[in-house]
Scaffold this motif. Structure first.
Motif, PDB file in Angstrom:
ATOM      1  N   ASN A  98       0.817  -1.227   0.000  1.00 34.71           N
ATOM      2  CA  ASN A  98       0.000   0.000   0.000  1.00 34.71           C
ATOM      3  C   ASN A  98       0.843   1.267   0.000  1.00 34.71           C
ATOM      4  N   GLY A  99       2.165   1.111   0.003  1.00 31.99           N
ATOM      5  CA  GLY A  99       3.052   2.268  -0.060  1.00 31.99           C
ATOM      6  C   GLY A  99       3.587   2.735   1.287  1.00 31.99           C
ATOM      7  N   GLU A 100       3.075   2.153   2.368  1.00 32.80           N
ATOM      8  CA  GLU A 100       3.489   2.577   3.713  1.00 32.80           C
ATOM      9  C   GLU A 100       4.405   1.554   4.393  1.00 32.80           C
ATOM     10  N   GLU A 101       4.793   0.535   3.662  1.00 28.28           N
ATOM     11  CA  GLU A 101       5.532  -0.573   4.268  1.00 28.28           C
ATOM     12  C   GLU A 101       6.984  -0.221   4.562  1.00 28.28           C
ATOM     13  N   LYS A 102       7.458  -0.797   5.660  1.00 25.74           N
ATOM     14  CA  LYS A 102       8.891  -0.862   5.937  1.00 25.74           C
ATOM     15  C   LYS A 102       9.344  -2.260   5.545  1.00 25.74           C
ATOM     16  N   LEU A 103      10.280  -2.316   4.604  1.00 27.11           N
ATOM     17  CA  LEU A 103      10.702  -3.594   4.027  1.00 27.11           C
ATOM     18  C   LEU A 103      12.156  -3.862   4.377  1.00 27.11           C
ATOM     19  N   LEU A 104      12.444  -5.094   4.752  1.00 26.40           N
ATOM     20  CA  LEU A 104      13.813  -5.543   5.002  1.00 26.40           C
ATOM     21  C   LEU A 104      14.211  -6.512   3.897  1.00 26.40           C
ATOM     22  N   ASP A 105      15.301  -6.210   3.206  1.00 27.94           N
ATOM     23  CA  ASP A 105      15.838  -7.113   2.190  1.00 27.94           C
ATOM     24  C   ASP A 105      17.094  -7.755   2.752  1.00 27.94           C
ATOM     25  N   ILE A 106      17.008  -9.059   3.036  1.00 22.37           N
ATOM     26  CA  ILE A 106      18.096  -9.794   3.681  1.00 22.37           C
ATOM     27  C   ILE A 106      19.042 -10.367   2.637  1.00 22.37           C
ATOM     28  N   ALA A 107      20.355 -10.240   2.898  1.00 24.70           N
ATOM     29  CA  ALA A 107      21.384 -10.699   1.960  1.00 24.70           C
ATOM     30  C   ALA A 107      21.146 -10.038   0.612  1.00 24.70           C
ATOM     31  N   THR A 108      21.159  -8.728   0.615  1.00 21.91           N
ATOM     32  CA  THR A 108      20.741  -7.939  -0.548  1.00 21.91           C
ATOM     33  C   THR A 108      21.605  -8.181  -1.772  1.00 21.91           C
ATOM     34  N   GLY A 109      22.850  -8.644  -1.566  1.00 19.98           N
ATOM     35  CA  GLY A 109      23.703  -8.931  -2.717  1.00 19.98           C
ATOM     36  C   GLY A 109      23.914  -7.686  -3.558  1.00 19.98           C
ATOM     37  N   GLY A 110      23.685  -7.793  -4.867  1.00 16.32           N
ATOM     38  CA  GLY A 110      23.836  -6.651  -5.757  1.00 16.32           C
ATOM     39  C   GLY A 110      22.783  -5.586  -5.588  1.00 16.32           C
ATOM     40  N   GLY A 111      21.776  -5.850  -4.756  1.00 16.97           N
ATOM     41  CA  GLY A 111      20.751  -4.857  -4.453  1.00 16.97           C
ATOM     42  C   GLY A 111      19.552  -4.860  -5.386  1.00 16.97           C
ATOM     43  N   HIS A 112      19.425  -5.885  -6.215  1.00 15.42           N
ATOM     44  CA  HIS A 112      18.363  -5.867  -7.229  1.00 15.42           C
ATOM     45  C   HIS A 112      16.962  -5.905  -6.629  1.00 15.42           C
ATOM     46  N   THR A 113      16.776  -6.672  -5.546  1.00 18.82           N
ATOM     47  CA  THR A 113      15.443  -6.752  -4.939  1.00 18.82           C
ATOM     48  C   THR A 113      15.105  -5.447  -4.230  1.00 18.82           C
ATOM     49  N   ALA A 114      16.037  -4.934  -3.455  1.00 19.22           N
ATOM     50  CA  ALA A 114      15.823  -3.649  -2.777  1.00 19.22           C
ATOM     51  C   ALA A 114      15.534  -2.552  -3.798  1.00 19.22           C
ATOM     52  N   TYR A 139       7.986   1.451  -4.427  1.00 17.73           N
ATOM     53  CA  TYR A 139       6.617   1.088  -4.054  1.00 17.73           C
ATOM     54  C   TYR A 139       6.355   1.066  -2.552  1.00 17.73           C
ATOM     55  N   VAL A 140       7.415   1.163  -1.746  1.00 11.91           N
ATOM     56  CA  VAL A 140       7.249   1.083  -0.291  1.00 11.91           C
ATOM     57  C   VAL A 140       7.809   2.349   0.349  1.00 11.91           C
ATOM     58  N   LYS A 141       7.534   2.515   1.649  1.00 11.79           N
ATOM     59  CA  LYS A 141       7.984   3.720   2.345  1.00 11.79           C
ATOM     60  C   LYS A 141       9.494   3.705   2.557  1.00 11.79           C
ATOM     61  N   LYS A 142      10.001   2.557   3.028  1.00  9.45           N
ATOM     62  CA  LYS A 142      11.428   2.479   3.335  1.00  9.45           C
ATOM     63  C   LYS A 142      11.930   1.053   3.128  1.00  9.45           C
ATOM     64  N   VAL A 143      13.126   0.959   2.596  1.00 11.96           N
ATOM     65  CA  VAL A 143      13.794  -0.333   2.442  1.00 11.96           C
ATOM     66  C   VAL A 143      15.068  -0.322   3.282  1.00 11.96           C
ATOM     67  N   THR A 144      15.271  -1.390   4.047  1.00  9.74           N
ATOM     68  CA  THR A 144      16.537  -1.607   4.737  1.00  9.74           C
ATOM     69  C   THR A 144      17.211  -2.802   4.076  1.00  9.74           C
ATOM     70  N   ALA A 145      18.376  -2.565   3.490  1.00 16.92           N
ATOM     71  CA  ALA A 145      19.121  -3.624   2.808  1.00 16.92           C
ATOM     72  C   ALA A 145      20.255  -4.076   3.717  1.00 16.92           C
ATOM     73  N   VAL A 146      20.263  -5.365   4.054  1.00 21.47           N
ATOM     74  CA  VAL A 146      21.279  -5.891   4.969  1.00 21.47           C
ATOM     75  C   VAL A 146      22.095  -6.965   4.251  1.00 21.47           C
ATOM     76  N   ASP A 147      23.396  -7.003   4.529  1.00 17.69           N
ATOM     77  CA  ASP A 147      24.252  -8.036   3.948  1.00 17.69           C
ATOM     78  C   ASP A 147      25.435  -8.276   4.869  1.00 17.69           C
ATOM     79  N   LEU A 148      25.964  -9.496   4.799  1.00 21.87           N
ATOM     80  CA  LEU A 148      27.095  -9.897   5.636  1.00 21.87           C
ATOM     81  C   LEU A 148      28.416  -9.313   5.139  1.00 21.87           C
ATOM     82  N   THR A 149      28.470  -8.977   3.840  1.00 24.11           N
ATOM     83  CA  THR A 149      29.734  -8.615   3.208  1.00 24.11           C
ATOM     84  C   THR A 149      29.791  -7.116   2.921  1.00 24.11           C
ATOM     85  N   PRO A 150      30.678  -6.383   3.584  1.00 24.16           N
ATOM     86  CA  PRO A 150      30.747  -4.925   3.396  1.00 24.16           C
ATOM     87  C   PRO A 150      30.976  -4.508   1.942  1.00 24.16           C
ATOM     88  N   GLU A 151      31.825  -5.249   1.220  1.00 25.52           N
ATOM     89  CA  GLU A 151      32.120  -4.887  -0.174  1.00 25.52           C
ATOM     90  C   GLU A 151      30.874  -4.938  -1.045  1.00 25.52           C
TER      91      GLU A 151
END
Length: 256
Positions: free
Chosen positions: A40-56, A62-74
């Motif tokens: 609905n546009g108001e969601e807080k979304l967490l993308d786990i193991a975001t990798g190249g970031g394609h899903t985030a 379409y959402v209010k906020k995305v948090t992209a998390v990954d184990l690898t800093p690079e």
């Protein structure tokens, strides 16, 4: 070196290739994830193991906020460059472990995880963490490579993936995913099976496999039974492995 250090080492040196990888950036599974989501546009979304970031990147408009998390800093750095380069300002990037998420209980409306859980050494712990950080009735959108139910096929696929990529832990059977999710308190709302064609050279090169190991892996695949070759649609050209076919599951589960 522990397994998670292996993951960081492997993805640290392959980070840029995951942004440009055709399977990761152009897969029709990404469109299916968006289609399955209730937004609905108001969601807080967490993308786990975001990798190249394609899903985030795909969900950000379409959402209010995305948090992209990954184990690898690079890989987080290249994902940030990619996503901000596309003009998205509502994405934050957090260094963290899928099996020990640095977030409070019930912090997110949605969780996504795409083409990553086969790298997690404790996938049940990951599922528990997803359940913990989701709000009641929150959506979990999962997308990962899976193996057939027959053990010989399971062993073959996991063997070649581990050979190519030492950070591969295990691709699970479809039945195993359904069982683990339901036991953790999720209801399976919808799921789809996708076929995936892997082109041998790019598939190996993305993980920087040496020429010697590529040749040994090709010989192993050539020596597989006809039943296995037929199941995985192994294609040969001039006696070289050209491609083979795997499968993935895209599913939506609801926290209950």
């Amino acid at each position: 070196m522990d397994f998670k250090k292996n993951v960081q080492k492997q993805f640290g040196k392959s980070a840029d290739s995951y942004v440009t990888s055709t399977i990761h950036k152009d897969g029709k599974d990404l469109g299916k994830l968006l289609e399955m989501a209730s937004i609905n546009g108001e969601e807080k979304l967490l993308d786990i193991a975001t990798g190249g970031g394609h899903t985030a990147n795909a969900f950000a408009p379409y959402v209010k906020k995305v948090t992209a998390v990954d184990l690898t800093p690079e890989i987080l750095a290249v994902a940030e460059k990619f996503i901000k380069g596309n003009g998205h300002q509502n994405v934050e990037f957090v260094h963290g472990d899928a099996e020990n998420l640095p977030f409070s209980n019930e912090a997110f409306d949605m969780v996504t995880c795409r083409i990553a859980p086969h790298h997690f050494p404790n996938v049940e712990r990951f599922i528990e963490e997803v359940h913990r950080v989701l709000k009641p009735d929150g959506q979990f959108l999962l997308d990962d490579n899976v193996v057939p139910e027959e053990d010989h096929f399971d062993q073959f696929y996991n063997t070649i993936e581990k050979w190519r990529d030492y950070s591969h832990f295990r691709a699970w059977k479809k039945s195993e995913w359904l069982r683990m999710l339901e036991l953790a308190g999720f209801e399976i709302f919808e799921w789809h099976r996708f076929e995936k064609t892997f082109h041998f050279d790019p598939w190996c090169n993305r993980m920087n496999l040496s020429q010697d190991e590529k040749e040994k892996l090709a010989e192993y695949m050539k020596g597989a039974s006809e039943k296995i070759k037929n199941k995985f649609r192994v294609v040969f050209e001039a006696d070289q492995v050209n491609s083979f076919q795997g499968e993935a599951v895209v599913l939506k589960a609801i926290k209950r």
